[in-house]
Design an enzyme around this catalytic site. Sequence first.
Site, PDB file in Angstrom:
ATOM      1  N   ASP A  16       2.720 -50.875 -47.798  1.00  0.00           N
ATOM      2  CA  ASP A  16       2.249 -49.828 -47.079  1.00  0.00           C
ATOM      3  C   ASP A  16       3.038 -48.555 -47.831  1.00  0.00           C
ATOM      4  O   ASP A  16       3.495 -47.578 -47.571  1.00  0.00           O
ATOM      5  CB  ASP A  16       2.893 -49.315 -45.725  1.00  0.00           C
ATOM      6  CG  ASP A  16       2.463 -50.549 -44.816  1.00  0.00           C
ATOM      7  OD1 ASP A  16       1.375 -50.882 -44.909  1.00  0.00           O
ATOM      8  OD2 ASP A  16       3.247 -50.892 -44.099  1.00  0.00           O
ATOM      9  N   GLU A 174      -6.624 -47.524 -39.756  1.00  0.00           N
ATOM     10  CA  GLU A 174      -5.151 -47.193 -39.855  1.00  0.00           C
ATOM     11  C   GLU A 174      -4.713 -46.584 -41.102  1.00  0.00           C
ATOM     12  O   GLU A 174      -5.541 -46.201 -41.798  1.00  0.00           O
ATOM     13  CB  GLU A 174      -4.299 -48.109 -39.138  1.00  0.00           C
ATOM     14  CG  GLU A 174      -4.507 -49.427 -40.353  1.00  0.00           C
ATOM     15  CD  GLU A 174      -3.786 -50.669 -39.844  1.00  0.00           C
ATOM     16  OE1 GLU A 174      -3.530 -50.817 -38.597  1.00  0.00           O
ATOM     17  OE2 GLU A 174      -3.805 -51.603 -40.635  1.00  0.00           O
TER      18      GLU A 174
END
Length: 480
Positions: A16, A174
């Site tokens: 991420d 997301e």
Amino acid sequence: MADVNIKPVLPGFWSDPTICRAGDQLILANSSFEYFPAAPIHVSQDMLVWRHVGHVITRPAQVSLGAGEASSGIYGSTLRFHGGRFWFVTTNVNAGGQLLFTADVPEGPWSDPIAFPTLSGIDPDICWDDHGQCHLTWCDFNAGIRSVMIDPMRGRLLGEPVTLWSGTGGRNPEGPHLYKVGDWWYLLLAEGGTHLGHMVTIARSRSAEGPFDPCPHNPILTHRSLAHSVQGVGHADIVEAPDSQWWAVFHGYRPLGGHPHYHLIGRETFAAKVEWRDAWPHIVEQELDIPEPLGFQDDFSGGMSPRWVVPGDPKRPGEITPLGLLLRACGNAPGQPILTRVTAHNWRSLVALDVSCGTALVQLRIDNQHWYGLEVSSHRVDAVVAIGPARHVKATRSVEDPKSVVVALDASIEQESTVSVANPPDLVTLDGMVALDGRYISTEVSGGFTGRMIGVQALSGQVLVKNFEFGIEARSPCGG
């Protein structure tokens, strides 16, 4: 897309990624899940060589990670530089809501968090419009990608949340990032789930609040259904470097072994150049001149390196002594393991211990239910396998001098591939006593979002870690 030989700029469990620029520096942050210190920070001058300078979350008072349950804790985040200050917004899934931290320099110290407890979901983003208004955007599991104006210093909402865009139809939209580039607002998303279907999509609008029109060549990055050595690419962020070149950072993993393939060391951070055409970004993957990953040797004489972390809130941290790192058990219970990320597929680790006053576990793990290790006491070394509820001693050797014990772990990929679906992704050898199929400490077996970690734990009494060496061997056909 051809199988371009892309290599990670941060090998190992660095998932991420989020990136910003401050002057001539590029600053990168990653998710860290259950591990403390949390939210690691790296800096670079050229996008290719990165230096780990610390973490956002270094004090238990900032955030509680609880007992360190696997894949809990700190999820996707956004790092930005605005108004001479660094801003980091993230989710601690142990508590819910969104948390905002600030610092004057990437190394910190970072502030205590400003909380937005009513904004449930994950993967928050922060940005400012031309009027100086601050927008917080996040993934709401029930309503898609939402955004709201906030007062970032007081933790107040300045309006009602609006839904921006829910992607192109892929599951799990997301990881939103909202940018103003030229006259357009861009909303970058991750879709498809963070595995084989992962992808990066984008939409644009004349307003930060939409409506957003999807890019005609979405997804702008994916390896889904491709025979590529890197899979699961997604969760991107983009930045303009000091030389005006735009870059994307994203994560992906390198699968190994027979069908259905296994990834071992987590989702790694990759980088690629971005070209703007017709006011849309195009991510251009190409082979970059990235240095080969290096190992390390640590006798702890220089203090505690930022590479070392523990699962959950720190309970009884190791003590630096003139002879090494002293670890203690918690009464009749084991102490916390002190761990570091495995950053290669072929490696060898040597650990020098004094176990005259206790018992140590040198472990290679995905989580506390999936690990291979060496249990070292004053009289013997046991090679132990733990897979879910099953725990088994595979081999044993004696110890001659408990004050000076050296044990070895290593992992290697088979050079010759065969057609068999039973091919292990790698072989893990415990102190030369037994070689084990590596698939049982892979993400596909354990589940979750992390990667392999290696380190030491005091099971009883106290143990002294005199030296910890992690050496990388260049034998991998995958560049790592």
